[in-house]
Scaffold this motif. Structure first.
Motif, PDB file in Angstrom:
ATOM      1  N   ILE A   1       0.839  -1.201   0.000  1.00 51.28           N
ATOM      2  CA  ILE A   1       0.000   0.000   0.000  1.00 51.28           C
ATOM      3  C   ILE A   1       0.873   1.250   0.000  1.00 51.28           C
ATOM      4  O   ILE A   1       0.609   2.220  -0.712  1.00 51.28           O
ATOM      5  CB  ILE A   1      -0.972  -0.022   1.205  1.00 51.28           C
ATOM      6  CG1 ILE A   1      -2.100  -1.025   0.949  1.00 51.28           C
ATOM      7  CG2 ILE A   1      -1.547   1.377   1.456  1.00 51.28           C
ATOM      8  CD1 ILE A   1      -3.028  -1.234   2.126  1.00 51.28           C
ATOM      9  N   ASP A   2       1.943   1.242   0.805  1.00 52.60           N
ATOM     10  CA  ASP A   2       2.864   2.374   0.832  1.00 52.60           C
ATOM     11  C   ASP A   2       3.515   2.584  -0.532  1.00 52.60           C
ATOM     12  O   ASP A   2       3.646   3.715  -1.014  1.00 52.60           O
ATOM     13  CB  ASP A   2       3.951   2.149   1.883  1.00 52.60           C
ATOM     14  CG  ASP A   2       3.471   2.430   3.289  1.00 52.60           C
ATOM     15  OD1 ASP A   2       2.347   2.946   3.433  1.00 52.60           O
ATOM     16  OD2 ASP A   2       4.197   2.137   4.244  1.00 52.60           O
ATOM     17  N   ALA A   3       3.937   1.491  -1.154  1.00 51.58           N
ATOM     18  CA  ALA A   3       4.658   1.585  -2.423  1.00 51.58           C
ATOM     19  C   ALA A   3       3.775   2.070  -3.565  1.00 51.58           C
ATOM     20  O   ALA A   3       4.233   2.775  -4.459  1.00 51.58           O
ATOM     21  CB  ALA A   3       5.271   0.228  -2.774  1.00 51.58           C
ATOM     22  N   THR A   4       2.490   1.720  -3.535  1.00 54.24           N
ATOM     23  CA  THR A   4       1.590   2.071  -4.634  1.00 54.24           C
ATOM     24  C   THR A   4       0.867   3.390  -4.405  1.00 54.24           C
ATOM     25  O   THR A   4       0.218   3.906  -5.307  1.00 54.24           O
ATOM     26  CB  THR A   4       0.547   0.967  -4.855  1.00 54.24           C
ATOM     27  OG1 THR A   4      -0.176   0.741  -3.632  1.00 54.24           O
ATOM     28  CG2 THR A   4       1.208  -0.330  -5.295  1.00 54.24           C
ATOM     29  N   HIS A   5       0.959   3.932  -3.177  1.00 52.42           N
ATOM     30  CA  HIS A   5       0.327   5.213  -2.833  1.00 52.42           C
ATOM     31  C   HIS A   5      -1.188   5.167  -2.995  1.00 52.42           C
ATOM     32  O   HIS A   5      -1.833   6.191  -3.224  1.00 52.42           O
ATOM     33  CB  HIS A   5       0.905   6.364  -3.664  1.00 52.42           C
ATOM     34  CG  HIS A   5       2.362   6.582  -3.424  1.00 52.42           C
ATOM     35  ND1 HIS A   5       2.846   7.267  -2.343  1.00 52.42           N
ATOM     36  CD2 HIS A   5       3.448   6.178  -4.134  1.00 52.42           C
ATOM     37  CE1 HIS A   5       4.168   7.292  -2.389  1.00 52.42           C
ATOM     38  NE2 HIS A   5       4.552   6.638  -3.467  1.00 52.42           N
ATOM     39  N   ASN A   6      -1.769   3.977  -2.915  1.00 52.64           N
ATOM     40  CA  ASN A   6      -3.220   3.856  -2.887  1.00 52.64           C
ATOM     41  C   ASN A   6      -3.611   3.238  -1.556  1.00 52.64           C
ATOM     42  O   ASN A   6      -2.782   2.689  -0.837  1.00 52.64           O
ATOM     43  CB  ASN A   6      -3.717   2.977  -4.053  1.00 52.64           C
ATOM     44  CG  ASN A   6      -3.720   3.749  -5.362  1.00 52.64           C
ATOM     45  OD1 ASN A   6      -4.550   4.618  -5.592  1.00 52.64           O
ATOM     46  ND2 ASN A   6      -2.757   3.446  -6.221  1.00 52.64           N
ATOM     47  N   GLN A   7      -4.871   3.307  -1.227  1.00 51.81           N
ATOM     48  CA  GLN A   7      -5.316   2.847   0.085  1.00 51.81           C
ATOM     49  C   GLN A   7      -5.997   1.494   0.039  1.00 51.81           C
ATOM     50  O   GLN A   7      -6.625   1.081   0.993  1.00 51.81           O
ATOM     51  CB  GLN A   7      -6.291   3.887   0.678  1.00 51.81           C
ATOM     52  CG  GLN A   7      -5.643   5.244   0.911  1.00 51.81           C
ATOM     53  CD  GLN A   7      -6.661   6.284   1.335  1.00 51.81           C
ATOM     54  OE1 GLN A   7      -7.678   6.496   0.684  1.00 51.81           O
ATOM     55  NE2 GLN A   7      -6.399   6.931   2.452  1.00 51.81           N
TER      56      GLN A   7
END
Length: 349
Positions: free
Chosen positions: A24-30
């Protein structure tokens, strides 16, 4: 509406909560799609992870224990209705599938929070009096709140984020180069109220709150002037009130990999074990809090102390101290030069 590489948002149910957090951190989506051979099985969000951890769950637990196995989705023929359906169902993303339930794309409703009133309307206290020694040589010239991140200083970024939640009352505790800070905000066109409180001597990250005695009578946000939390402030505030906390600490999960083999010894130099490049995960204080006004009334005047000392003081008095976890990517901290550059890259996009 979709994204180019949807596989970046796929995860399997056998993976761990920690792996989901990192993704989630790497893709910047929730959100992540729990899928097998592209076939939708479940959905997991950052909120699912946070609730799991607050219940005492472990980072090593499997995703299948917390994922939503009854997710909302739409078929390809209805993709034009995705925005309408996301609003109706109060979701921020929606997988688009074919007849075999294979994910073809993912629709996102950016910058729109469904079904929630975002107004918090709480006062904000900004600790802005420090020397900023870790940011030399910048702070030899400018006080830390005025260091520019893009076209505006960090202090204005902080104010703008709070203004999104209808917070328009700001209290700045100032000391170092205080006249520069006052002069800057005196020239800024603003639709919020800002009051400055002068430290006659350095009072630390907590002691300066004593300058606000009699001025704050309600729950307030407290933030250092070098951090920015990109999370839902209404959700943080509601968590604080619903749990009856005196102080809520917003904490970020940090993941560190030691780039060496770590050796554990028994006695006499005998090796017990060697762990190659171990990973550690822990919660760290971001310098962002929700605080009850009673905390201010219990402080001694002009006593220098850190806010962590105040937390210990309240804990010893039997008050409840809560923790609201956020992901590492939702915490921007310019307290050190390398982090300042990261913040600039994140906010100048």
């Amino acid at each position: 509406m979709g994204i180019l590489n949807i596989e970046a948002l796929f995860i399997t149910e056998d993976q761990s909560v920690l792996e989901a957090m990192k993704q989630i951190d790497a893709t910047h989506n929730q959100v992540l799609m729990v899928a097998e051979n592209k076939k939708l099985k479940a959905i997991i969000t950052d909120g699912d992870i946070r609730r799991h951890l607050l219940r005492g769950g472990k980072l090593e637990d499997k995703i299948r224990e917390i994922a939503n196995y009854s997710p909302k989705f739409i078929h390809e023929k209805d993709r034009d209705k995705s925005k309408e359906l996301m609003k109706k169902w109060s979701v921020l993303s929606l997988p688009i599938v074919n007849e075999a339930l294979e994910i073809q794309s993912i629709a996102f409703l950016k910058d729109y929070e469904i079904g929630r009133k975002l107004s918090v309307n709480a006062p904000i206290v900004v600790m802005a009096g420090g020397l900023g020694t870790r940011l030399h040589p910048y702070t030899k010239i400018l006080p830390k709140p005025l260091i520019p991140i893009g076209e505006i200083p960090i202090a204005e970024h902080i104010i703008n984020h709070f203004m999104e939640y209808e917070c328009d009352e700001f209290h700045f505790i100032i000391n170092y180069k205080k006249n520069m800070i006052k002069a800057y905000f005196g020239d800024v066109e603003k639709d919020y109220k800002i009051e400055f409180h002068n430290e006659e001597k350095p009072l630390g990250t907590g002691g300066g709150l004593s300058l606000l005695k009699g001025k704050l009578k309600s729950t307030f946000f407290l933030t250092n002037c070098d951090v920015l939390i990109r999370a839902n402030y209404k959700e943080i505030y509601d968590f604080h009130k619903q749990n009856g906390n005196m102080i809520t600490i917003v904490a970020a999960y940090k993941h560190l990999t030691i780039p060496y083999g770590v050796i554990n010894l028994i006695t006499n130099g005998e090796i017990a074990s060697i762990i190659e490049k171990p990973e550690y995960s822990f919660l760290t204080n971001t310098g962002f809090y929700v605080v009850e006004a009673d905390v201010i009334n219990r402080l001694k005047n002009d006593q220098a102390m850190g806010f962590t000392d105040i937390i210990e003081q309240q804990k010893n008095l039997g008050e409840k101290i809560g923790v609201f976890p956020v992901s590492e990517q939702n915490w921007l901290d310019m307290g050190q030069l390398e982090e300042l550059e990261r913040m600039r890259k994140e906010l100048e996009v």
